[in-house]
Scaffold this active site. Structure first.
Site, PDB file in Angstrom:
ATOM      1  N   HIS A 121       0.823  -1.206   0.000  1.00 31.29           N
ATOM      2  CA  HIS A 121       0.000   0.000   0.000  1.00 31.29           C
ATOM      3  C   HIS A 121       0.865   1.267   0.000  1.00 31.29           C
ATOM      4  CE1 HIS A 121       1.042   0.783   4.224  1.00 31.29           C
ATOM      5  NE2 HIS A 121       0.928  -0.529   4.386  1.00 31.29           N
ATOM      6  N   GLU A 152      -2.338  -6.943   7.529  1.00 36.29           N
ATOM      7  CA  GLU A 152      -1.097  -6.622   8.224  1.00 36.29           C
ATOM      8  C   GLU A 152      -0.921  -7.519   9.444  1.00 36.29           C
ATOM      9  OE1 GLU A 152       1.906  -5.772   8.532  1.00 36.29           O
ATOM     10  OE2 GLU A 152       1.823  -3.573   8.384  1.00 36.29           O
TER      11      GLU A 152
END
Length: 219
Positions: A12, A92
């Site tokens: 990202h 994550e």
């Protein structure tokens, strides 16, 4: 079996947490947004991806975090060419819920001393835990290749640690090799390319921050 010609992993763009780690005290990790820089990084990655994919179809899997969804949106891919799924197993590493900044700094120091793969955050996950769920995702991904009309491109929009562990699992890297790797930068990609011999290779390596250390013959 229709194996894809390329599997593209993207980290990202820069998030609010990348720019200011005090934000974790006020906002949950999964809700953090891209910064202005992060949007620009994602848009630049989108330009490159559109050139790579051309008019080919894409099977996309996106981590359920806000910053990964925003990153995918910034790519500007043709919705008629992309099949998108939210994939929680690509999230994550969990560091706990509401994070105390000083405690996280202390735990990161412990992790650096103990090892990124084995150290488990007090209310979260170890790298080994992330490796296991990435492995479960890979099993699902391989099953999807059995469809004769599977797209020639797979796109994974995820996080730096998850990218490294995906490649570790795919290429059977040792723990020692993983521990020596650095995260890719925000908006960076790594691509697994299918060769004429039926094997995948990585388009470019991850940077190393140290020489890999092995405990034995498998290193």
């Amino acid at each position: 079996m229709a194996r894809p010609q390329r599997i593209v992993l993207v980290r990202h763009g820069e998030s609010e947490g990348n720019a200011d780690d005090t934000v974790y005290e006020r906002e949950p990790d999964h809700a953090l947004r891209l910064t202005g820089t992060g949007w620009r990084q994602a848009e630049a990655a989108g330009v490159r991806l559109r050139q790579v994919f051309g008019q080919e179809t894409v099977s996309a899997y996106v981590s359920p975090y806000r910053r990964t969804h925003e990153t995918f949106r910034a790519f500007g891919l043709d919705p008629e060419k992309v099949r998108i799924r939210e994939e929680p197993r690509l999230r994550e590493q969990d560091w706990g819920n509401w994070q105390d900044r000083d405690d996280v700094k202390l735990q990161k120091a412990y992790r650096d001393a103990y090892g990124h793969f084995f150290y488990r955050f007090a209310q979260g996950e170890s790298g080994a835990d992330v490796y296991d769920r990435v492995g479960a995702f890979l099993e699902s991904l391989h099953r999807s290749f059995e469809s004769p009309d599977h797209p020639p491109n797979v796109l994974l929009v995820t996080h730096g640690l998850t990218m490294r562990l995906f490649c570790m699992r795919w290429f059977h890297w040792s723990v020692g090799e993983f521990e020596a790797l650095s995260n890719p930068g925000n908006g960076e990609t790594r691509t697994l390319l299918l060769g004429a011999d039926g094997r995948y290779t990585l388009d470019r390596p991850f940077d190393h921050w140290r020489v890999p250390e092995s405990y034995g013959a498998t290193g």
